[in-house]
Write an enzyme that holds these catalytic residues in place. Structure first.
Site, mmCIF file in Angstrom:
data_model
loop_
_atom_site.group_PDB
_atom_site.id
_atom_site.type_symbol
_atom_site.label_atom_id
_atom_site.label_comp_id
_atom_site.label_asym_id
_atom_site.label_seq_id
_atom_site.Cartn_x
_atom_site.Cartn_y
_atom_site.Cartn_z
ATOM 1 N N GLU A 1 0.561 -0.901 -0.030
ATOM 2 C CA GLU A 1 0.190 0.311 0.365
ATOM 3 C C GLU A 1 0.425 1.168 0.101
ATOM 4 O OE1 GLU A 1 -3.790 1.129 2.272
ATOM 5 O OE2 GLU A 1 -2.431 1.432 3.783
ATOM 6 N N ARG B 1 5.859 9.803 7.452
ATOM 7 C CA ARG B 1 7.320 9.425 6.372
ATOM 8 C C ARG B 1 6.488 10.870 4.731
ATOM 9 N NH1 ARG B 1 7.595 3.503 7.181
ATOM 10 N NH2 ARG B 1 8.552 3.850 8.648
ATOM 11 N N HIS C 1 0.634 5.938 10.978
ATOM 12 C CA HIS C 1 0.916 6.477 9.330
ATOM 13 C C HIS C 1 -0.796 6.922 9.243
ATOM 14 C CE1 HIS C 1 3.134 3.734 7.355
ATOM 15 N NE2 HIS C 1 4.094 4.800 6.217
ATOM 16 N N CYS D 1 -2.309 -1.786 4.550
ATOM 17 C CA CYS D 1 -0.876 -2.220 4.316
ATOM 18 C C CYS D 1 -0.839 -3.180 3.307
ATOM 19 C CB CYS D 1 0.790 -1.492 5.256
ATOM 20 S SG CYS D 1 -0.259 -1.340 6.760
HETATM 21 C C1 CIR Z 1 6.415 0.301 8.360
HETATM 22 O O1 CIR Z 1 7.416 0.607 8.970
HETATM 23 O O2 CIR Z 1 7.569 1.051 7.277
HETATM 24 C C2 CIR Z 1 6.578 -0.968 7.828
HETATM 25 N N1 CIR Z 1 7.440 -1.654 8.925
HETATM 26 C C3 CIR Z 1 5.495 -1.227 8.407
HETATM 27 C C4 CIR Z 1 4.178 -0.169 6.705
HETATM 28 C C5 CIR Z 1 2.504 -0.566 6.907
HETATM 29 N N2 CIR Z 1 2.397 0.063 6.337
HETATM 30 C C6 CIR Z 1 1.743 0.430 6.340
HETATM 31 O O3 CIR Z 1 0.302 1.093 7.482
HETATM 32 N N3 CIR Z 1 0.434 1.465 5.461
#
Ligand code: CIR
Length: 267
Positions: free
Chosen positions: A74, A140, A171, A258
């Site tokens: 995602e 991010r 997020h 995600c």
């Molecule tokens: C990160 O920290 O980027 C990954 N370990 C988890 C990403 C989760 N993605 C989301 O919430 N869309």
């Protein structure tokens, strides 16, 4: 933008990526132990099955060992009926994931553009509703990225709004989801934020904040396993649920949204 009924939950297709063994080294805010690649792949198969049972054709991309967090597809892209936007995730180890997902986007969409400029956007910070697309600034997603993204969405005829993701939330969508039909599921902090105006809210019961990340897919809401109070609240609001295990994803701050890109390409 016009109200696109069902834009946020009527889908025909999804893209996912098999978790790599390197997911054991995935990013996390708090260490509760490494996820196991093998166990994660078992849970991932159940996730793909749940999407298929909800009516989607699912493309499962091969694992990418060089990118530990790449099963969270995602984040490097955003899909709309008329095309896709290749994003630039905002953490060094993930920035290249946009390039990696691009061929899968090109296969489905006639129009694919890369996020203009040098800013960053993680798809996890983008909440698509039927009448507005909310972009959360976070650790991010930076302002340059959010503004460039909002501009692309505007050019495509969508209304985008930029919001501040509350402090301590990875997020935007870690803390809220659309249940469809205008209803939002949100943690207490997110519900109190005022982002959702007059929209009806289902507030995640105390102690179950992780369960704020659910996905409405056609006629069902996929809910993570182990959150009975949230499950009951969603059902009490009139939605049909399907429970899916996400224990390994949770160890690296991942949730149900995600793990896939969901879309309905225009014919
Ligand atoms: C990160 O920290 O980027 C990954 N370990 C988890 C990403 C989760 N993605 C989301 O919430 N869309």
């Amino acid at each position: 933008m016009a109200h696109h009924k069902g834009l946020s939950f009527r889908f025909t297709h999804a893209i996912t990526r098999t978790p790599a063994d390197s997911v054991a080294g995935g990013i996390r805010a708090v260490d509760t132990g490494d996820p196991s690649g093998a166990k994660f792949r078992e849970e991932h198969e159940l996730y793909v099955k749940a999407l298929q049972e909800a009516g989607l054709t699912v493309e499962v991309l091969p694992a990418l060992e060089a990118f530990p967090d790449s099963c969270f597809v995602e984040d490097p892209a955003f899909c709309l009926p008329e095309g896709a936007i290749q994003l630039r995730p905002g953490t060094d180890s993930r920035e290249g994931e946009g390039r990696e997902i691009r061929p899968a986007l090109d296969k489905v969409f006639g129009k694919v553009v890369e996020l203009p400029g040098n800013g960053h956007v993680d798809g996890g910070d983008v909440l698509m509703l039927d009448d507005v697309i909310l972009i959360g600034l976070s650790a991010r997603t930076d302002r340059d990225g959010a503004e460039a993204f909002a501009q692309v969405l505007g050019d495509w005829g969508y209304n985008a709004e930029i919001c501040e993701t509350p402090e301590g939330v990875l997020h935007f969508k870690t803390a809220c989801s659309t249940l469809g039909d205008g209803v939002i599921l949100a943690t207490k902090v997110m519900a109190d934020s005022g982002f959702f105006g007059e929209r009806p809210l289902v507030v995640v019961p105390e102690g179950e904040d992780y369960a704020a990340n659910v996905i409405r897919v056609n006629d069902v809401v996929l809910v993570p396993e182990g959150y009975p109070k949230t499950l009951a609240a969603i059902e009490a609001a009139g939605f049909k649920t399907v429970v899916v295990p996400t224990h390994e994803a949770r160890k690296v701050d991942g949730g149900l949204s995600c793990l896939s890109l969901r879309f309905a390409p225009a014919a």
